[in-house]
Structures are given as structure tokens and as C-alpha cells.
Design an enzyme around this catalytic site. Structure first.
Site, PDB file in Angstrom:
ATOM      1  N   GLY A  61     -28.430   9.809  78.700  1.00  0.00           N
ATOM      2  CA  GLY A  61     -29.545  10.906  78.656  1.00  0.00           C
ATOM      3  C   GLY A  61     -29.346  12.051  77.799  1.00  0.00           C
ATOM      4  O   GLY A  61     -28.375  12.023  77.125  1.00  0.00           O
ATOM      5  N   ARG A  62     -29.950  13.215  78.234  1.00  0.00           N
ATOM      6  CA  ARG A  62     -29.836  14.262  77.521  1.00  0.00           C
ATOM      7  C   ARG A  62     -28.351  14.904  77.861  1.00  0.00           C
ATOM      8  O   ARG A  62     -27.761  15.267  76.655  1.00  0.00           O
ATOM      9  CB  ARG A  62     -30.906  15.331  77.982  1.00  0.00           C
ATOM     10  N   ILE A  63     -27.963  14.808  79.040  1.00  0.00           N
ATOM     11  CA  ILE A  63     -26.389  15.316  79.194  1.00  0.00           C
ATOM     12  C   ILE A  63     -25.374  14.494  78.339  1.00  0.00           C
ATOM     13  O   ILE A  63     -24.441  15.005  77.613  1.00  0.00           O
ATOM     14  CB  ILE A  63     -26.253  15.501  80.599  1.00  0.00           C
ATOM     15  N   ILE A 117     -19.165  13.315  86.539  1.00  0.00           N
ATOM     16  CA  ILE A 117     -20.249  14.553  86.659  1.00  0.00           C
ATOM     17  C   ILE A 117     -21.602  14.269  86.939  1.00  0.00           C
ATOM     18  O   ILE A 117     -22.459  14.938  87.047  1.00  0.00           O
ATOM     19  CB  ILE A 117     -20.190  15.206  85.324  1.00  0.00           C
ATOM     20  N   ALA A 118     -21.563  12.725  87.354  1.00  0.00           N
ATOM     21  CA  ALA A 118     -22.947  12.278  87.514  1.00  0.00           C
ATOM     22  C   ALA A 118     -23.368  12.622  89.029  1.00  0.00           C
ATOM     23  O   ALA A 118     -24.166  13.464  89.510  1.00  0.00           O
ATOM     24  CB  ALA A 118     -22.922  10.860  87.338  1.00  0.00           C
ATOM     25  N   ARG A 119     -22.886  11.826  90.294  1.00  0.00           N
ATOM     26  CA  ARG A 119     -23.300  11.938  91.459  1.00  0.00           C
ATOM     27  C   ARG A 119     -22.148  11.134  92.086  1.00  0.00           C
ATOM     28  O   ARG A 119     -21.687  10.131  91.721  1.00  0.00           O
ATOM     29  CB  ARG A 119     -24.685  11.118  91.827  1.00  0.00           C
ATOM     30  N   HIS A 176     -18.552  20.301  92.525  1.00  0.00           N
ATOM     31  CA  HIS A 176     -20.219  20.113  92.044  1.00  0.00           C
ATOM     32  C   HIS A 176     -20.537  21.435  91.428  1.00  0.00           C
ATOM     33  O   HIS A 176     -21.460  21.978  91.924  1.00  0.00           O
ATOM     34  CB  HIS A 176     -20.906  19.694  93.176  1.00  0.00           C
ATOM     35  N   ILE A 177     -19.794  21.623  90.415  1.00  0.00           N
ATOM     36  CA  ILE A 177     -20.136  22.945  89.531  1.00  0.00           C
ATOM     37  C   ILE A 177     -20.584  22.740  87.999  1.00  0.00           C
ATOM     38  O   ILE A 177     -20.714  23.656  87.211  1.00  0.00           O
ATOM     39  CB  ILE A 177     -19.047  23.992  89.535  1.00  0.00           C
ATOM     40  N   ARG A 222     -29.005   1.922  79.941  1.00  0.00           N
ATOM     41  CA  ARG A 222     -30.170   1.008  80.480  1.00  0.00           C
ATOM     42  C   ARG A 222     -30.860   0.439  79.263  1.00  0.00           C
ATOM     43  O   ARG A 222     -30.967  -0.759  78.948  1.00  0.00           O
ATOM     44  CB  ARG A 222     -30.948   1.548  81.536  1.00  0.00           C
ATOM     45  N   GLU A 278     -20.074  14.136  99.720  1.00  0.00           N
ATOM     46  CA  GLU A 278     -19.543  15.233  99.270  1.00  0.00           C
ATOM     47  C   GLU A 278     -20.476  16.224 100.290  1.00  0.00           C
ATOM     48  O   GLU A 278     -21.684  16.150 100.733  1.00  0.00           O
ATOM     49  CB  GLU A 278     -19.649  16.104  97.953  1.00  0.00           C
TER      50      GLU A 278
HETATM   51  C1  8YV Z   1     -27.097  21.060  91.082  1.00  0.00           C
HETATM   52  C2  8YV Z   1     -26.938  18.801  89.879  1.00  0.00           C
HETATM   53  O1  8YV Z   1     -26.270  22.025  91.167  1.00  0.00           O
HETATM   54  O2  8YV Z   1     -29.001  19.456  88.544  1.00  0.00           O
HETATM   55  C3  8YV Z   1     -28.167  18.372  89.174  1.00  0.00           C
HETATM   56  O3  8YV Z   1     -28.615  17.166  89.510  1.00  0.00           O
HETATM   57  O4  8YV Z   1     -26.327  17.797  90.340  1.00  0.00           O
HETATM   58  C4  8YV Z   1     -26.612  20.208  89.806  1.00  0.00           C
HETATM   59  O5  8YV Z   1     -26.876  20.915  88.736  1.00  0.00           O
HETATM   60  C5  8YV Z   1     -27.135  20.455  92.547  1.00  0.00           C
HETATM   61  O6  8YV Z   1     -27.523  19.263  92.477  1.00  0.00           O
HETATM   62  C6  8YV Z   1     -27.850  21.561  93.369  1.00  0.00           C
HETATM   63  O7  8YV Z   1     -29.395  21.442  93.114  1.00  0.00           O
END
Ligand code: 8YV
Length: 332
Positions: free
Chosen positions: A156-158, A238-240, A287-288, A179, A269
């Protein structure tokens, strides 16, 4: 006329609260106490809008208990904390905060990749512990970034932002899995080549995960996938949390089946799998990835734009289910 009432569910920038107060009667959780479901429901009574972050889950129970709610505006691009189908069924608009965080998050993906490949935190811990007594030829020797193969899962964009940094900045050979295959023009801009997931895992020197979380993407990387990776490869998430099986990853790291990992997100988390805390070859951040002051401010303002735009003029900026609401003529 009294102003409509909204809840801001977490602490945010005071200037954003001040902005929202020009439009709404704002109940803000500036104390930043995490609201469990019963507290969230209690605070939402009489509220037509809620400003959420990724920490608040809005599901069918919450929606059923909060009949006045019209819009949930997430200050995040990811929205796996929302049951969007339940929101559509309840006539509630969901919005997220895309685009404003793309470049900042891609920067951080690269920061984590570099810190992991070049063993930045591991070597800093060694130095701080007073263990550095002499130079040696292989001390914290890591893996190269320039000229290596960067494999991105989720384009995607990121993902595209990371691809561009890798291809144009570091002369990396970029492969991706997604996908759907990107248009040729986007592939050319990213200098990225589409491959199957297995080929990506087998050939990449650095695997970066940027897929949204869903039931389908749960444990995209588990023991079987880790086994396909090169023993010299690095994994960056850096996803989830939940995209990676963290327990399986800790085993792979401990047994050096892959070289190292960089993780900004974790299953469950802010808890972190205890085995990840004891393996040395992992860089851990809380998560920064989107955490720069201008970007967090832009995210908060976009969530606010959605609340103001929708509640005042029926014009949200970045809606997720506007078409569903319109099709069923469901919007409250
Ligand atoms: C947020 C993120 O800091 O945008 C997202 O999906 O994971 C992070 O940028 C976090 O979800 C808090 O809202």
C-alpha cells in the site's frame, strides 16, 4: 442551540481539543485512563461522535449500547479496532486517518530495518553495560542494506514509501508481495517487482511487513514462513501485532534461524511476548512508527476534520463505509 456532544477517548494535543470545542461539547479523556468496554459505553451516552485511537474497540455491543452515536473517527490508518460491518449495520460512519502518516511511517520502517541489520541497539546495550574493552574483526558485524534484496509484504502507500527509499536511496533490489499486483507505473516508480510470497521469503535479505491486520492476515509470518527465510535475513514488522506469530519468531531468533528482527508492534500489545525480551537479536520499539510531532498532530486534525465535516455538513474527509451507509440509506 446546544452543541452536539462528542467523546475524545484518549489524551490528545490540547490545541486539537480546543479546536473541537469550537464545534462540540467535548468530553475528553485528557487523564488518558484506558477505557474498558463498560467505561467507554458509559462515557458515550448522549454522544453523537467519538474520537478513537487504535486502543478503543468499537463493536456491535458498544454500538447497541450507544444509540446516539453517528460517527467513530479513528486517529490511525489501521482500523482493526473497528467492526466496520457492525457500524454499517447500525448506520454509524467509520473514518480513519490515512496519507498524513505515510512518509513518517515509511521513514521509521527504514530506521528499524537499519537498526536491525546493523545491530544498533544490541551494540549500544553492550557498550552501556561496560563490556566494550577492545575492537574485534567481527564485533556486531551485521548485514548490508545497500545492494541487498528488500522484500515488502503489503504494498500500500507505506509499503511503496519503503520501496522508494530502498530502491532510490540504497540501491536495493526491491521485490514485493501484495493481494494485487500494482500498476506498471507504480511498480516503475518504486522500482519494485511482484513475486509470490514464498519466493519473497526465500530470497529477501530484509522482509518488511506492512499489511493491514484482518482474520486473513493473522500470522502471515509463522514458523513455516520463518523456515523459508534465509538464516542471514532480517524481519521487520511495522504493521500490526498478530501479523507475526511472536512465539514462533522468538524461537527462530533464539535458534538463529533468521539473523534478527525489528518489531514496532506486538500480539496483545502493550504486552510483549516474554521470550522476545530475552533474545538479543531483536530491536523492540513501542508502536511509534507514526510518532513525530507534526504527523501525530496531522492525524489528530484529520480525525477532527472527519468529526466536524460529517456532523456539521455530512462531508467526512476519509470515510470507510460511506458507500454502505448511502446504499442502505442507513446514515443516522
Ligand atoms: C497509531 C497506527 O499511532 O495509524 C496506525 O494504524 O498504527 C499508528 O500510527 C496507532 O494506531 C494509534 O492510533
Amino acid at each position: 442551540m446546544p452543541k452536539p456532544k462528542i467523546l475524545v477517548a484518549r489524551a490528545i494535543f490540547p490545541e486539537v481539543i480546543a479546536r473541537l470545542e469550537k464545534h462540540f461539547e467535548v468530553d475528553s479523556n485528557q487523564a488518558d485512563k484506558l477505557l474498558g468496554k463498560p467505561e467507554l459505553i458509559a462515557r458515550l451516552q448522549g454522544k453523537v461522535g467519538v474520537f478513537t485511537t487504535g486502543s478503543e474497540r468499537i463493536d456491535a455491543d458498544v454500538l447497541a449500547a450507544c444509540p446516539d452515536l453517528k460517527i467513530c473517527a479513528n486517529m490511525a490508518v489501521g482500523y482493526n479496532n473497528f467492526d466496520v460491518a457492525a457500524m454499517s449495520a447500525a448506520g454509524v460512519l467509520a473514518t480513519n486517518a490515512p496519507d498524513v502518516l505515510t512518509e513518517t511511517t515509511a521513514d521509521f520502517g527504514f530506521a528499524l530495518l537499519m537498526a536491525t541489520a546493523r545491530r544498533v541497539t544490541e551494540s549500544e546495550h553492550y557498550l552501556r553495560a561496560g563490556q566494550w574493552t577492545k575492537w574485534s574483526f567481527d564485533m556486531f558485524a551485521g548485514s548490508d542494506i545497500h545492494g541487498s534484496t528488500l522484500g515488502i509484504i503489503g504494498m500500500g502507500r507505506i509499503g511503496q514509501g519503503i520501496a522508494k527509499r530502498g530502491a532510490h536511496g540504497f540501491g536495493m533490489n526491491v521485490i514485493y508481495h501484495n493481494r494485487s499486483k500494482l500498476d506498471a507505473s507504480l511498480e516503475a516508480a518504486c522500482k519494485a517487482r511482484y513475486v509470490g510470497k514464498e519466493e519473497l521469503l526465500r530470497t529477501a535479505d530484509h522482509v518488511v511487513l506492512v499489511v493491514p491486520y484482518s482474520a486473513a492476515s493473522h500470522h502471515t509470518i509463522g514458523a513455516a514462513e520463518l523456515a523459508l527465510m534465509k538464516p542471514t535475513a532480517n524481519l521487520i514488522n511495522i504493521a500490526r501485532g498478530g501479523i507475526v506469530d511472536d512465539a514462533a519468531l522468538a524461537v527462530a531468533l533464539r535458534e538463529r534461524r533468521i539473523a534478527a528482527a525489528g518489531l514496532d508492534v506486538f500480539e496483545g500489545e502493550p504486552k510483549v511476548h516474554p521470550d522476545l525480551l530475552t533474545v538479543p537479536n531483536v530491536v523492540l520499539t513501542p508502536h511509534i512508527a507514526s510518532a513525530t510531532v507534526p504527523t501525530r498532530l496531522a492525524m489528530a486534525n484529520l480525525a477532527s476534520d472527519n468529526l466536524i465535516g460529517y456532523l456539521e455538513q455530512n462531508k467526512p474527509v476519509t470515510p470507510l463505509n460511506a458507500a454502505e451507509l448511502a446504499a442502505k440509506n442507513l446514515a443516522k
